[in-house]
Write an enzyme that holds these catalytic residues in place. Structure first.
Site, PDB file in Angstrom:
ATOM      1  CE  LYS B  76      -3.941   1.975   2.554  1.00 14.52           C
ATOM      2  NZ  LYS B  76      -4.846   1.794   3.719  1.00 14.52           N
ATOM      3  CB  SER B 151      -8.050   3.728   2.840  1.00 15.33           C
ATOM      4  OG  SER B 151      -7.178   3.098   3.763  1.00 15.33           O
ATOM      5  CB  SER B 175      -8.333   0.936   5.750  1.00 22.45           C
ATOM      6  OG  SER B 175      -9.012   2.163   5.743  1.00 22.45           O
TER       7      SER B 175
END
EC number: 6.3.5.7
Lengths: 482, 483
Positions: B76, B151, B175
């Site tokens: 990420k 997210s 997330s």
């Protein structure tokens, strides 16, 4: 109207840790810009603080020394504001739960009395970097070497009533942090900085007046001048029908005035909240005991011991214990010569004026404690007189000998105590001043007493000061009485 | 090759069926071909990946045999990667080349993982849809008109589309778990403090936790084993030994006490999703678990508390993006204030600005007690709810989300509707307990997930239950059409 001054001080002491409070960077003063700034000090994304245990230990030392409440746990908080030399956009400090709670410090005033000043709290925080406005043509350079340097902010109660008291308090804190070895106390380099909260009120009024805060005053002299100036400004303002506004002011030593920096309305809302990257610091009783056991003798304790152990006056004891270095010097002199009173007189007299004259700190004294002790020994055993001793001292200060004995030997200053030799010398003096001798013998007691000094002077001059003054007196009297 | 799980890859590499270099090349090709449909990668680090794959093959040739040696993953884009742009999907960090590696990145690299790049996400991890990225929205491989959740939406989309077998994510309010649920993956948010946050760009420091997203619980166990552990660089990281998560996988579930919080099955939950959860419960019962209803009465306060605490911390964490030292700086600043205002105003997206403003407000003098302090009190209540519940049960089970994935843009104009999608996940962050989402069926052709919650540091139990469930079901094996 009679006015009373009310002062509270916030002192920032830079802790003498080797590395920063939340990073491993060095804290050395004066390095090339940004060479002592790590990822953490630069506020790089993703970096996290790790608390320096040594900073905690130093704060706890201070807390113990001022007899403060040391809560079991303390909490770091973020103080949020934007400034280019504040890399993270917040300063990690302490708010609701400081490491050091309420304590106090006794200060000696000029009239010999002792006053107790309350200390509200002392908390740990990180310093910001420096903005450099010169050399960048309309731009500002940022040096983050200082960012993250550990500070102990020491907040006093509004117990101080004059600029002189304020200076005495700052000096006492200065001495204390140096005694504890937690701050080098170098005010010129900013290791100890002072914010002064000053207000005035009519004598007898209980409520405090509105205060102004004078930021970053960095010498004892400036503290006194800044406060006196600010007090005068406030009194004049009020007496002219004006009102003091709560604001931050800056002292300009060149113009000897304070001027407004920002008012309360312009003040930041710092939005303090507990720093989520740091856990509460828990002070275990064992840690406290360990720190307590390692505390040095503190100024107050030393002062008391100097009085009781050496029989020094309160004043002498307080002067000699004012700094750890001076106290150590005095004690070393005392150990060598075995006479505390003579040691005190010499350290506070000849040595002090020598240091003052050349603006030297005690640790750079040209006359070592061993040398001074050796010198006093020779006064005590009558090798030299007090007058000669001053000559020897000056010679030592000028580096003209390794020890008092060496100077005495090299310059032939050894006191003459052989009564035969003194008698011969006196006979010569009397022969050379036959007229005065006649006159002396013809005079009454009162006149004789006056004239006696003349003969002593002549005799000492003839012996180049080396004749033992006691013997000279005694033998001279005998001879004149004839 | 792209269909292999991490565990299968480990066996294939060990058996020399293929090399890490071959696998890496195959996946790089696949990313090049398919990711334009998904936008899951912000940066593909092909050269670095090739070098890492070669190094992994060399290490294997030299006799090393770690389970992750040569395993392809991606990070990420909030994990700092040395020499590689680390953007947090923000214009503010579009030009930021990190000078250092996050601990998670370092640990996975040391274990031999090959990083193929940096994955798209909501800007600064603020969002539930991965629509707020400066690099454009991420699309759900199950239906590219839908969001993949957020997210960590790039992580989820890339793994679900078989571009990579597994990825790192971060979870502040759901997330990892929510995008895992919306893309038919297994995602684990570890106990707060289990995985180092050093180098993971902070959104809300007291809630953020890195973790794995993969297709199976077994793969999550493999990754977590390498990611977890004490890090002296993170003061909130807990100094406690890391369990053997792989060994935990095969424990039988007989006697496992599962709690179903009644609050998780109330209004707002799509009934079809509720059915999927109950079917999962039945399956676990067959495996020997017992089930009882429990209460988590303070859950109703979780969203307001979260949306005070997280923005408050974010407002402070994001202050460092001021245009002074790194990141976006506006053109021709007139003075300091102009530099700040325009750098931040032009750099941050709408959702980030919204949260900075909410957080700044919540911390302001006069409001602090009413918002921040009260939210912290709620947080303590939520924590005690869980601690109480775990006296009675070993595991808490419920839906991961109230709904399956929604259409792109559908909730972007209504932030509160989007915030409500976090309702089941944020309590774990507020309490700091670990949570896992696993595939549990489909609604309208879109995957839905079941969330498992366990006591502190019981990641092994979560992985164990999920693995046993995955041995008995095949939801997790289903791949989106076209990928």
């Amino acid at each position: 109207m009679q006015w009373e001054t009310v002062i509270g001080l916030e002192i920032h002491a830079q802790l003498a840790t080797r590395s920063k409070i939340f990073s491993g960077s060095a804290t050395t003063f004066g390095a090339e810009p940004n060479t002592q700034a790590s990822l953490i000090d630069l506020g790089m994304p993703g970096t996290l603080p790790v608390l320096n245990q040594e900073a905690v230990r130093m704060a706890v030392k201070f807390g113990l020394a001022i007899d403060a409440e040391l809560g079991r746990s303390n909490v770091f908080a973020r103080k949020n504001y934007f400034y280019p030399d504040l890399p993270k956009g917040y300063q990690t400090s302490q708010m609701d739960k400081p490491i050091v709670g309420k304590g106090h410090l006794d200060i000696s005033l000029e009239d010999g009395t002792v006053k107790r000043i309350g200390i509200t709290r002392a908390h740990l925080e990180e310093d910001a970097g420096k903005s450099l406005h010169e050399d960048f043509h309309g731009m500002t350079g940022i040096d983050l070497n200082r960012a993250g340097t550990p500070l102990l902010e020491i907040v006093s109660e509004p117990d101080i009533r004059s600029a002189k008291e304020a200076v005495a308090y700052v000096k006492a804190i200065h001495a204390l942090v140096r005694y504890l070895g937690i701050c080098d106390g170098n005010m010129a380099e900013g290791s100890l900085r002072c914010d002064c909260n000053v207000s005035v009120r009519p004598v007898g009024q209980e409520a405090f007046g509105t205060r102004a805060e004078i930021k970053n005053v960095n010498s004892f002299r400036f503290i006194e001048r800044a406060i006196n100036h600010e007090v005068q400004r406030q009194i004049e303002l009020i007496e002219d029908g004006g009102k003091v506004v709560q604001e931050t002011r800056l002292y300009d030593p060149n113009k000897d005035e304070t001027r407004s920096m920002r008012s309360k309305e312009e003040a930041n809302d710092y939005r303090y909240f507990p720093c989520p990257d740091l856990l509460p610091v828990v002070i275990e009783p064992d840690f406290l005991d360990e720190v307590r056991a390692g505390l040095p003798e503190l100024p107050g304790e030393k002062r008391a011991r100097f009085e009781s152990q050496f029989g020094l006056s309160a004043y002498d004891a307080s002067v000699l214990s004012a700094s750890r270095e001076l106290a150590d010097y005095f004690e070393q002199v005392q150990t060598v010569c075995g006479d505390a009173k003579l040691a005190a007189n010499w350290v506070m007299g000849e040595l002090s004026s020598l240091l003052n004259k050349d603006n030297l700190e005690i640790d750079r004294s040209p006359v070592s404690a061993a040398q001074l002790g050796g010198l006093i020994l020779r006064i005590k055993d009558n090798t030299i007189s007090g007058k000669i001793a001053k000559m020897v001292f000056e010679a030592l200060a000028a580096g003209e000998g390794a020890s008092a004995d060496a100077v005495i030997e090299a310059k032939g200053l050894k006191q003459v105590t052989d009564s035969g030799a003194i008698e011969v010398m006196l006979d010569e003096v009397l022969a050379a001043n036959a007229a005065q001798v006649e006159q002396y013998r013809a005079s009454d007691e009162a006149k004789r007493a006056k004239m006696f000094g003349f003969f002593v002077g002549q005799a000492m001059k003839a012996s180049k000061g080396k004749a033992n003054p006691g013997q000279v007196n005694e033998l001279l009297k005998k001879k004149l009485e004839g | 090759m792209h269909r292999l799980t991490l565990a299968q890859i480990a066996r294939g590499l060990a058996a020399k069926d293929f090399s890490a270099v071959e696998l890496t090349e195959a996946l790089l090709t696949r990313i090049g071909a398919l990711d334009p449909q998904l936008n899951s990668f912000i940066t593909v680090t092909a050269e670095q990946a090739r070098a890492q794959a070669q190094a992994a093959d060399a290490r294997r040739a030299a006799g090393e045999s770690g389970a992750l040696l040569g395993a392809p993953i991606a990070h990420k884009d909030l994990f700092c990667t040395k020499g590689v742009r680390t953007s947090c999907a923000s214009k503010v960090l579009d030009n930021f080349i990190s000078p250092y590696d996050a601990t998670v990145v370092e640990k996975l690299a040391a274990a031999g993982c090959v990083s193929l790049g940096k994955l798209n996400m909501d800007e600064f991890a603020m969002g539930s849809a991965s629509e707020s990225s400066h690099y454009g929205p991420v699309k759900n491989p199950w239906n590219t008109e839908c969001v993949p959740g957020g997210s960590s939406g790039g992580s989820a989309a890339a793994v679900a589309a078989r571009l990579i077998p597994a990825a790192t994510g971060s979870d502040t309010g759901g997330s990892i778990r929510q995008p895992a649920a919306l893309t038919n993956l297994t995602g684990l948010k570890p106990t707060y403090g289990r995985v180092s946050r050093w180098g993971m760009i902070a959104y809300a420091s007291s809630l953020d936790q890195g973790g794995p997203i993969a297709r199976t619980a077994e793969d999550c166990a493999l990754l977590l084993g390498a990611m977890a552990g004490f890090d002296p660089k993170d003061s909130t990281c807990v100094d406690q030994p890391v369990d053997d998560y792989l060994a935990a996988l095969n424990r039988p579930l007989a006697g496992l006490r599962i709690g179903l919080p009644r609050e998780y099955f109330g209004a707002g939950l799509d009934p079809r999703l509720s059915d999927a959860v109950m079917a999962c419960v039945e399956e676990l019962k067959k495996l020997g678990a017992t089930v009882k209803e429990i209460g988590l009465p303070n859950m109703q306060h979780a969203i307001p508390a979260y949306y005070v605490i997280a923005p408050a911390e974010a407002s402070s964490n994001l202050s460092r993006f001021d245009g002074v030292r790194f990141g976006y700086r506006c053109e021709n600043p007139q003075n300091l204030e102009d530099l700040y205002k325009r750098s931040r105003g032009e750099g941050f997206g709408a959702e980030v600005k919204r949260r900075i403003m909410v957080g700044t407000y919540a911390l302001s003098a006069g409001y602090y007690d009413a918002y921040y302090l009260k939210a912290q009190k709620i947080r303590r209540l939520i924590r005690s709810d869980f601690i109480g519940a775990f006296q009675e049960v070993d595991l808490i089970l419920g839906p991961t989300t109230p709904n399956p994935a929604w259409k792109l843009g559908e909730k972007s104009s209504d932030p509160v509707a989007a915030y409500l999608e976090d309702i089941y996940t944020i309590t774990a962050n507020l309490a700091g307990i670990p949570g896992l989402s696993m595939p549990a069926g489909f609604v309208d052709g879109l995957p839905v997930g079941v969330q498992l919650l366990a006591p502190y540091f019981q990641e092994g139990r979560l992985l164990n239950v999920a693995h046993q469930y995955q041995q008995a079901t095949d939801w997790h094996q289903r791949a989106p059409e076209g990928f």
